[in-house]
Write an enzyme that holds these catalytic residues in place. Structure first.
Site, PDB file in Angstrom:
ATOM      1  CD  GLU A   1      -2.482  -2.812   1.404  1.00 23.74           C
ATOM      2  OE1 GLU A   1      -2.084  -1.820   0.945  1.00 23.74           O
ATOM      3  OE2 GLU A   1      -2.053  -3.787   1.669  1.00 23.74           O
TER       4      GLU A   1
ATOM      5  CG  ASP B   1       4.493  -1.603  -0.399  1.00 23.70           C
ATOM      6  OD1 ASP B   1       5.406  -1.782  -0.104  1.00 23.70           O
ATOM      7  OD2 ASP B   1       3.243  -2.324  -0.404  1.00 23.70           O
TER       8      ASP B   1
ATOM      9  CG  HIS C   1      -1.634  -3.372  -9.329  1.00 26.73           C
ATOM     10  ND1 HIS C   1      -2.264  -2.292  -9.089  1.00 26.73           N
ATOM     11  CD2 HIS C   1      -1.044  -3.859  -8.194  1.00 26.73           C
ATOM     12  CE1 HIS C   1      -1.965  -1.928  -7.793  1.00 26.73           C
ATOM     13  NE2 HIS C   1      -1.625  -2.950  -7.264  1.00 26.73           N
TER      14      HIS C   1
ATOM     15  CD  GLU D   1       2.906  -1.552   2.475  1.00 24.40           C
ATOM     16  OE1 GLU D   1       2.116  -1.000   2.761  1.00 24.40           O
ATOM     17  OE2 GLU D   1       2.388  -2.667   2.425  1.00 24.40           O
TER      18      GLU D   1
ATOM     19  CE  LYS E   1       0.527  -0.873  -0.710  1.00 25.91           C
ATOM     20  NZ  LYS E   1       0.542  -1.798   0.335  1.00 25.91           N
TER      21      LYS E   1
ATOM     22  CE  LYS F   1       0.055  -7.044   2.860  1.00 20.72           C
ATOM     23  NZ  LYS F   1       0.799  -7.129   1.541  1.00 20.72           N
TER      24      LYS F   1
ATOM     25  CG  ASP G   1       3.562  -6.000   3.468  1.00 19.92           C
ATOM     26  OD1 ASP G   1       3.162  -6.865   3.925  1.00 19.92           O
ATOM     27  OD2 ASP G   1       3.296  -5.717   2.374  1.00 19.92           O
TER      28      ASP G   1
ATOM     29  CE  LYS H   1       2.725  -2.513  -4.346  1.00 17.41           C
ATOM     30  NZ  LYS H   1       2.574  -2.937  -3.007  1.00 17.41           N
TER      31      LYS H   1
HETATM   32  C1  MUC Z   1       1.755  -5.064  -0.783  1.00 20.60           C
HETATM   33  O1  MUC Z   1       2.803  -5.287  -0.712  1.00 20.60           O
HETATM   34  O2  MUC Z   1       1.311  -4.345   0.133  1.00 20.60           O
HETATM   35  C2  MUC Z   1      -1.334  -4.335  -1.589  1.00 20.60           C
HETATM   36  C3  MUC Z   1      -1.636  -3.160  -2.371  1.00 20.60           C
HETATM   37  C4  MUC Z   1      -0.877  -3.508  -3.589  1.00 20.60           C
HETATM   38  O3  MUC Z   1      -1.099  -2.874  -4.639  1.00 20.60           O
HETATM   39  O4  MUC Z   1       0.033  -4.430  -3.461  1.00 20.60           O
HETATM   40  C5  MUC Z   1      -0.299  -5.097  -2.202  1.00 20.60           C
HETATM   41  C6  MUC Z   1       0.776  -5.861  -1.757  1.00 20.60           C
HETATM   42 MG    MG Z   2       3.246  -4.026   1.016  1.00 19.55          MG
END
Ligand code: MUC
Ligand code: MG
Length: 387
Positions: free
Chosen positions: A326, A197, A21, A223, A166, A272, A248, A168
């Site tokens: 999520e 994000d 990941h 994000e 989402k 969160k 976030d 990254k």
């Molecule tokens: C984040 O930064 O949001 C949430 C989903 C993911 O893949 O990482 C987290 C952390």
């Molecule tokens: Mg995030």
């Protein structure tokens, strides 16, 4: 009959992820969860979880520090006390432990699990009562490879598991990231909502240029594009961006939430519980969002089933969840530590409704994945936490 807290166990549990990941600040191949079990004299046990991402790469608590904070500073304040009232039990913890939100959230969750089991009601009832029994759940595409991400998303849509994704980004050049995102959106079309994000990786100029390109590509939201401390930059970007901006990492509790909301520094909050310092603190963050007409999203720290369920109980009570949730953390792990895994169907997570968190742990699995299990101590040294 008066019942007391007799023992508090904390374990770090390392479970491999189904694939690497890849985030802007770390790549993970396993998730390390700090679990807390609070044992009462009448045999009731409450569970909580403190989980972060990439050791100390994401925030200022690590799995090891969460365990140490609970063992050395919180447990002595709780052991021997009457185990009835989470608010009264937590007050001395709040009075004497500064920060350490992930550890506080884990302990608060376990105390609410106990309270719910005693009263015969789910944790969502203790948080005010639920408005929904199912939560829409997005999936994060973070393999780092465009065609692998497209194949993964198509399989998720076909299986009815997720239709919002989402991505990254933030590790590579912005133009490369935008091309990756645009290719995925093109492949999935209108079937899927795509968000990105950035985990604080951009500066203001890059973020504005990217937001314009991402809007053209059909992306819905960005994000935390800027560092959490760049309040002015986030406010400027929120005014100018053609797509929604979400906060976030900036939201480490109600105080930060009120500053961000008052400054107009985002269109939406990722809620969160761990980051906010507990389920009640996270509910306060959501209330601040409501007061400022900021949208809500149910975030995750990629927790396993205990942390995910605790958050689900809270999210079930929120008046609106404009961006869904999520809460897919357990699905990213190769094994679940529950006797009966959570139910994901029709693009949603079913919120458990049995008393407390409503979970039963599989203690054999738990023992297998515990970092201090004799067979694993040699093979999984702490320095392999990140890669
Ligand atoms: C984040 O930064 O949001 C949430 C989903 C993911 O893949 O990482 C987290 C952390
Ligand atoms: Mg995030």
């Amino acid at each position: 009959m008066k019942t007391t807290i007799e023992r508090i166990d904390t374990w770090i549990v390392d479970v491999p992820t189904i694939r690497p990941h890849v985030l802007a600040m770390a790549s993970i191949r396993r998730q390390s969860m700090t679990l807390v079990g609070i044992h009462c004299s009448d045999g009731v046990v409450g569970w909580g979880e403190g989980t972060t991402i990439g050791g100390l790469a994401y925030g200022d608590e690590s799995p090891e520090s969460i365990k140490l904070t609970i063992d050395c500073y919180m447990a002595p304040l709780l052991i021997g006390r009457e185990s009835a009232d989470p608010a009264a039990l937590l007050q001395p913890v709040r009075d004497t432990v500064v920060g350490n939100h992930f550890a506080k959230n884990a302990v608060e969750t376990a105390l609410l699990d106990i309270q719910g089991q005693r009263l015969g009601v789910p944790v969502s009832t203790l948080l005010g009562g639920r408005l929904r029994d199912r939560l829409p759940v997005l999936w994060t595409l973070a393999s780092g490879d465009t065609s692998a991400d497209i194949a993964e998303a198509e399989a998720m849509i076909a299986a009815g598991r997720h239709n919002a994704f989402k991505l990254k980004i933030g590790k590579r050049e912005m133009a490369q990231d935008v091309a990756h995102v645009a290719a995925i959106k093109r492949a999935l079309g209108d079937e899927a909502s795509i968000r990105v994000d950035v985990n604080q990786a951009w500066d203001g100029v890059t973020a504005l240029r990217a937001a314009e390109r991402l809007a053209d590509a059909g992306v819905d939201l960005v994000e935390q594009p800027l560092p959490a401390t760049d309040l002015t930059g986030m406010a400027r970007l929120t005014r100018k961006s053609p797509i929604a901006i979400m906060a976030d990492e900036a939201l480490k509790g109600p105080h930060d939430a009120s500053i961000y909301a008052a400054a107009g520094a985002c269109h939406a909050f990722s809620i969160k519980p761990a980051q906010a310092g507990g389920l009640f603190a996270a509910r306060d963050v959501a209330a601040i969002a409501g007061a400022h007409h900021v949208g809500l999203y149910g975030g995750t720290m990629l927790e396993g089933s205990i942390g995910t369920t605790a958050a689900a109980h809270l999210f079930a009570t929120l008046p609106s969840l404009d961006w869904g949730t999520e809460l897919f953390g357990p699905l990213l792990q190769t094994e679940d530590i529950l006797a009966e895994p959570l139910t994901y169907r029709d693009f949603s997570l079913v919120v458990p409704d049995a008393p407390g968190l409503g979970l039963r742990l599989d203690h054999d699995k738990l023992n297998h994945f515990r970092r201090d299990a004799p067979a694993r101590t040699m093979s999984v040294p702490a320095r392999q936490e990140n890669s």
